[in-house]
Design a protein around this motif. Structure first.
Motif, PDB file in Angstrom:
ATOM      1  N   ALA A 127       0.852  -1.197   0.000  1.00 27.95           N
ATOM      2  CA  ALA A 127       0.000   0.000   0.000  1.00 27.95           C
ATOM      3  C   ALA A 127       0.883   1.241   0.000  1.00 27.95           C
ATOM      4  O   ALA A 127       2.093   1.163   0.257  1.00 27.95           O
ATOM      5  CB  ALA A 127      -0.909  -0.013   1.230  1.00 27.95           C
ATOM      6  N   LYS A 128       0.260   2.383  -0.282  1.00 26.79           N
ATOM      7  CA  LYS A 128       1.000   3.649  -0.283  1.00 26.79           C
ATOM      8  C   LYS A 128       0.254   4.689   0.548  1.00 26.79           C
ATOM      9  O   LYS A 128      -0.931   4.537   0.836  1.00 26.79           O
ATOM     10  CB  LYS A 128       1.143   4.162  -1.724  1.00 26.79           C
ATOM     11  CG  LYS A 128       2.146   3.375  -2.562  1.00 26.79           C
ATOM     12  CD  LYS A 128       2.306   4.015  -3.942  1.00 26.79           C
ATOM     13  CE  LYS A 128       3.425   3.339  -4.726  1.00 26.79           C
ATOM     14  NZ  LYS A 128       3.567   3.894  -6.080  1.00 26.79           N
ATOM     15  N   GLY A 129       0.975   5.739   0.915  1.00 23.37           N
ATOM     16  CA  GLY A 129       0.367   6.882   1.583  1.00 23.37           C
ATOM     17  C   GLY A 129      -0.277   6.553   2.916  1.00 23.37           C
ATOM     18  O   GLY A 129       0.266   5.817   3.742  1.00 23.37           O
ATOM     19  N   ALA A 130      -1.513   7.073   3.101  1.00 25.50           N
ATOM     20  CA  ALA A 130      -2.222   6.929   4.382  1.00 25.50           C
ATOM     21  C   ALA A 130      -2.497   5.465   4.700  1.00 25.50           C
ATOM     22  O   ALA A 130      -2.464   5.056   5.866  1.00 25.50           O
ATOM     23  CB  ALA A 130      -3.533   7.714   4.335  1.00 25.50           C
ATOM     24  N   LYS A 131      -2.772   4.658   3.664  1.00 23.41           N
ATOM     25  CA  LYS A 131      -3.067   3.242   3.896  1.00 23.41           C
ATOM     26  C   LYS A 131      -1.812   2.501   4.372  1.00 23.41           C
ATOM     27  O   LYS A 131      -1.892   1.581   5.181  1.00 23.41           O
ATOM     28  CB  LYS A 131      -3.624   2.579   2.631  1.00 23.41           C
ATOM     29  CG  LYS A 131      -5.029   3.037   2.294  1.00 23.41           C
ATOM     30  CD  LYS A 131      -6.015   2.674   3.388  1.00 23.41           C
ATOM     31  CE  LYS A 131      -7.382   3.267   3.183  1.00 23.41           C
ATOM     32  NZ  LYS A 131      -8.292   3.051   4.320  1.00 23.41           N
TER      33      LYS A 131
END
Length: 228
Positions: A78-82
């Motif tokens: 996953a990327k970012g906030a996730k």
């Protein structure tokens, strides 16, 4: 296959041909699990369906009431906030391109479950050929392709199992460890059996549950009276 003395003694301790009620079967299994390590208890259910037919597939997931006794390592793509949420929820590994490359180039498989967000499936799909045969390919049906990565991680860590038919119409699934004792193993057995019965395909004809056997890692199989 030659079996050792402990196995032979276990075989003599009960009637191999008899079908036992679940509680009695678990009791027999615990008495005959003689290995020096904490053996895994597995359940094997033969179903009266044709696994070659798409409308007779049986698969699903559930969180066993008492877990499996095994702590699973979780990888989240996953990327970012996730990705941040996955880290906070206790994922063992979190990443994106760099971890896909590590699996592809270094044959790295130091994880038991891969969870990914839907937007990353295109990238994960590139290594489907290596993940698939190992049973590690994320799938929406098993809850491993999801935006709710926190929930997915918690369920895996709590003892979520996936059950599915093999080519011979048998489901093989762990239901705990010998150290759990009778009550907890029986609770897990009942939960999985109920889930399999609820998952009966509408196209299934005749007797649905053909046979049920439980066995410890090194012990003989104990037959259980099949429900439904």
């Amino acid at each position: 296959m030659k079996h050792g003395k402990k196995y032979q003694d276990s075989v003599k301790a009960f009637d191999l041909t008899k079908q036992y009620e679940p509680s009695e079967a678990v009791s027999v299994l615990l008495e005959t699990a003689k290995a020096k390590f904490d053996e895994t208890v597995e359940m094997h259910v033969r179903l009266g369906v044709d696994p070659r037919q798409a409308d007779q597939q049986v698969r699903g997931v559930l969180v066993l009431p008492n877990g499996t006794g095994k702590t699973k390592k979780v990888l989240v793509i996953a990327k970012g906030a996730k990705a941040d949420a996955a880290q906070a929820a206790g994922a063992d590994y979190v990443g994106a391109e760099e971890l896909i490359a590590k699996i592809q180039n270094d044959n790295w498989f130091d994880f038991d479950v891969m969870i990914t967000t839907p937007d990353m499936m295109g990238m994960v799909g590139r290594i489907g050929r290596v993940l698939g045969p190992k049973g590690l390919m994320p799938n929406p049906k098993s809850g491993t392709v999801t935006m709710d990565v926190e929930k997915a991680i918690k369920e895996v860590k709590a003892g979520k199992v996936e059950y599915r038919l093999d080519k011979t119409a048998i489901i093989h699934c762990p239901i705990g460890k010998k150290s759990f004792g009778q009550e907890k193993i029986l609770e897990n057995f009942t939960a999985l059996m109920d889930a399999i019965i609820k998952a009966k395909p509408a196209a299934a004809k005749g007797q649905y549950v053909k046979s049920v056997t439980i066995a410890s890692t090194m012990g003989p199989g104990v037959k259980v009276v099949p429900k439904a």
